[in-house]
Design an enzyme around this catalytic site. Structure first.
Site, PDB file in Angstrom:
ATOM      1  N   CYS A  46      57.821 -87.003 -78.410  1.00 36.55           N
ATOM      2  CA  CYS A  46      58.281 -86.146 -77.313  1.00 36.55           C
ATOM      3  C   CYS A  46      59.560 -86.708 -76.705  1.00 36.55           C
ATOM      4  CB  CYS A  46      57.184 -86.060 -76.251  1.00 36.55           C
ATOM      5  SG  CYS A  46      57.752 -85.330 -74.708  1.00 36.55           S
ATOM      6  N   CYS A  49      58.888 -87.913 -72.815  1.00 34.28           N
ATOM      7  CA  CYS A  49      57.970 -88.986 -72.417  1.00 34.28           C
ATOM      8  C   CYS A  49      58.746 -90.241 -72.012  1.00 34.28           C
ATOM      9  CB  CYS A  49      57.025 -89.327 -73.568  1.00 34.28           C
ATOM     10  SG  CYS A  49      55.543 -88.286 -73.635  1.00 34.28           S
ATOM     11  N   ASN A  71      70.628 -81.952 -67.990  1.00 34.09           N
ATOM     12  CA  ASN A  71      70.295 -81.311 -69.264  1.00 34.09           C
ATOM     13  C   ASN A  71      71.360 -81.669 -70.311  1.00 34.09           C
ATOM     14  OD1 ASN A  71      69.739 -79.339 -71.363  1.00 34.09           O
ATOM     15  ND2 ASN A  71      68.583 -78.206 -69.816  1.00 34.09           N
ATOM     16  N   HIS A 108      52.188 -86.928 -70.639  1.00 32.84           N
ATOM     17  CA  HIS A 108      52.541 -85.806 -71.517  1.00 32.84           C
ATOM     18  C   HIS A 108      51.520 -84.661 -71.410  1.00 32.84           C
ATOM     19  CE1 HIS A 108      54.434 -84.146 -75.169  1.00 32.84           C
ATOM     20  NE2 HIS A 108      53.208 -83.810 -75.542  1.00 32.84           N
ATOM     21  N   ASN A 146      59.265 -72.980 -67.342  1.00 26.86           N
ATOM     22  CA  ASN A 146      58.773 -72.179 -68.456  1.00 26.86           C
ATOM     23  C   ASN A 146      57.629 -72.944 -69.034  1.00 26.86           C
ATOM     24  OD1 ASN A 146      60.148 -69.857 -68.886  1.00 26.86           O
ATOM     25  ND2 ASN A 146      61.578 -70.724 -70.369  1.00 26.86           N
ATOM     26  N   SER A 154      59.981 -75.150 -75.183  1.00 27.00           N
ATOM     27  CA  SER A 154      60.206 -75.923 -76.393  1.00 27.00           C
ATOM     28  C   SER A 154      59.380 -77.203 -76.428  1.00 27.00           C
ATOM     29  CB  SER A 154      61.694 -76.251 -76.526  1.00 27.00           C
ATOM     30  OG  SER A 154      62.116 -77.043 -75.425  1.00 27.00           O
ATOM     31  N   HIS A 157      55.518 -81.243 -72.784  1.00 29.41           N
ATOM     32  CA  HIS A 157      55.574 -82.213 -71.689  1.00 29.41           C
ATOM     33  C   HIS A 157      55.871 -81.459 -70.380  1.00 29.41           C
ATOM     34  CE1 HIS A 157      56.089 -86.518 -70.463  1.00 29.41           C
ATOM     35  NE2 HIS A 157      56.396 -85.848 -69.371  1.00 29.41           N
ATOM     36  N   HIS A 159      57.359 -80.048 -67.424  1.00 30.95           N
ATOM     37  CA  HIS A 159      58.727 -80.153 -66.897  1.00 30.95           C
ATOM     38  C   HIS A 159      59.231 -78.799 -66.446  1.00 30.95           C
ATOM     39  CE1 HIS A 159      59.541 -78.570 -70.917  1.00 30.95           C
ATOM     40  NE2 HIS A 159      60.726 -78.176 -70.458  1.00 30.95           N
ATOM     41  N   GLN A 161      63.139 -76.811 -64.870  1.00 29.26           N
ATOM     42  CA  GLN A 161      64.590 -76.915 -64.921  1.00 29.26           C
ATOM     43  C   GLN A 161      65.211 -76.470 -63.604  1.00 29.26           C
ATOM     44  OE1 GLN A 161      66.672 -75.830 -68.466  1.00 29.26           O
ATOM     45  NE2 GLN A 161      64.777 -75.408 -69.580  1.00 29.26           N
TER      46      GLN A 161
END
Ligand code: H2U
Ligand code: ZN
Length: 338
Positions: A46, A49, A71, A108, A146, A154, A157, A159, A161
Site C-alpha cells: 500500500c 501505509c 498529492n 490500513h 471516495n 484506488s 487505505h 484516506h 482528499q
C-alpha cells in the site's frame, strides 16, 4: 397507506427527484451475508501505509494519527498557463489550485467507523486546519472522501482528499446561489431552518445530538444519502469550536457505523463538505454541511445505477427517504466487527 409516484424538490441544488415508492413492493428482509475478512493493519504494497514508499519514490513517515501530504498527481497546479479564451461557443479559463491527500489512520484496515472517537476527531481537526490554511489563498476548499472500489477509490487505505481552487466549482456555486436566494426571499438561513424542521419531524433523522443532525433528505436521490447538518449557525469548517468538533466526531462515527451495519460491509460512499467559498464576503445565507452519497441499494453487492432516466431526465428512486432513514435507525450503533 402506500404513496403514489410523485416528485420532490431539492431547494439546495434546484433539482427534482422522481419518487416511485410502489416499485418496492416487497417488505425489507435483512440480508444475511458473511462479512468479508477484515483487511490487514499493514499492507506492504500500500502506498499510503506508514513507512511504505509512494509511486514517486518518496517514503511515508511512521505516522501515528492522521498524515497529510501533497498529492503526487494533483488535478490542479499552483501556477497556471494563463491561457484564456472566450467566444460564444468556446470558453476556457486558467485554474490554479492545490491538492492534498489525508490518511485518516496508520491502520490500513480501519476506516472512519472503526476509529476511536479521538481518531475521528483528529481527522476533523485536520479538515478544519487545512481548510483554514488553504482558504487564505484559494476561493474554494473541497474536502472529500471516495470510499470503496465501487466508488472508484484506488486504495482501501482509509484516506480522503482536499482540493483547493482559485475558482468556485459548479456544485458549490449552485448551493451558494440557492442559499442566497432563500435568504433574500425569507430572511432565513435555508439549512438552519431545515435542521429545525427535520429535528421536529423526526422521520428522516438517522443520528442526532444537541449540535448535529444527520438526515436522509426529503429530496435524496441516492437510496441512503445523508445530509449532515449543524444545528447552530456556522459557515465554514475552521469556525467550529472544540465542543462542536467533539459532537461532530460522535455523529460521523455513529452514522458510518450504522452505514456499515446496514449490509454488514464496509459501506462505500463519496462524502464531502460544503462551506461558504472564501471569496464570499457575506456568509449569513451559508450553512456548513456534509453530503454522503452511497451507491448501495439492497445489499453489499446490489447498487443503484444513475443511468437511463437519471442521465436523460432526472433522478429517480424507489425506496422513500423516510423508509431509508427508518432502516438506518433500526440497525445497531455498535459496529458489526466489534
Ligand atoms: P483515491 O483512491 O481517492 O483516488 O485517492 C488516492 C490519491 O492518492 C490519488 O489522488 C494519490 C493519487 O493521485 N497518490 C499519491 O499522491 N501518491 C501515490 O504514491 C499514489 C496515489
Ligand atoms: Zn495502507
Amino acid at each position: 397507506m402506500s404513496e403514489g409516484p410523485h416528485r420532490r424538490y431539492n431547494p439546495l441544488a434546484d433539482k427534482w427527484v422522481l419518487v416511485s415508492p410502489h416499485r418496492i413492493l416487497r417488505p425489507w428482509q435483512g440480508e444475511e451475508q458473511e462479512p468479508e475478512p477484515a483487511p490487514p493493519a499493514h499492507d506492504p504494497d500500500c502506498y499510503l501505509c506508514p513507512g511504505n514508499t509512494r509511486v514517486t519514490g518518496e517514503k511515508n513517515p511512521d505516522f501515528a494519527g492522521v498524515h497529510l501530504f501533497p498529492n503526487d498527481f494533483p488535478a490542479m497546479l499552483k501556477e497556471s498557463d494563463g491561457a484564456r479564451r472566450k467566444t460564444a461557443l468556446f470558453q476556457r479559463e486558467d485554474v490554479r489550485g492545490e491538492c492534498q491527500v489525508l490518511c485518516f489512520s496508520p491502520d490500513h484496515g480501519k476506516s472512519l467507523p472503526q476509529l476511536s472517537l479521538a481518531g475521528v476527531s483528529q481527522v476533523i481537526d485536520a479538515w478544519c486546519s487545512e481548510t483554514g490554511r488553504l482558504g487564505q489563498v484559494f476561493s474554494n476548499v473541497q474536502i472529500f472522501e471516495n470510499k470503496g472500489s465501487m466508488m472508484g477509490c484506488s486504495n482501501p487505505h482509509p484516506h480522503g482528499q482536499i482540493w483547493a481552487s482559485d475558482h468556485v466549482p459548479d456544485e458549490v456555486r449552485a448551493e451558494d446561489n440557492m442559499q442566497e436566494k432563500h435568504y433574500s426571499d425569507t430572511k432565513q438561513n435555508l439549512l438552519l431552518e431545515l435542521a429545525e424542521a427535520e429535528a421536529e419531524a423526526g422521520e428522516r433523522v438517522t443520528v442526532e445530538n444537541d449540535q448535529w443532525l444527520a438526515i436522509v433528505p426529503y429530496w435524496a436521490s441516492w437510496p441512503f444519502e445523508t445530509l449532515l447538518l449543524p444545528r447552530f449557525p456556522v459557515a465554514r469548517l475552521p469556525e467550529l469550536d472544540e465542543q462542536q468538533k467533539i459532537g461532530l466526531a460522535a455523529t460521523i462515527r455513529e452514522l458510518t457505523i450504522r452505514y456499515d451495519n446496514l449490509f454488514r460491509c464496509s459501506f462505500p460512499y463519496s462524502m464531502g463538505w460544503h462551506g461558504a467559498p472564501f471569496d464570499n464576503a457575506e456568509t449569513s445565507h451559508w450553512q456548513l454541511h456534509a453530503h454522503f452519497y452511497p451507491p448501495l441499494l439492497r445489499s453489499a453487492s446490489v447498487r443503484k445505477f444513475m443511468v437511463g432516466y437519471e442521465m436523460l431526465a432526472e433522478a429517480q428512486r424507489d425506496l422513500t427517504p423516510e423508509h431509508a432513514a427508518e432502516m438506518l435507525r433500526a440497525v445497531s450503533d455498535v459496529h458489526y466487527r466489534d
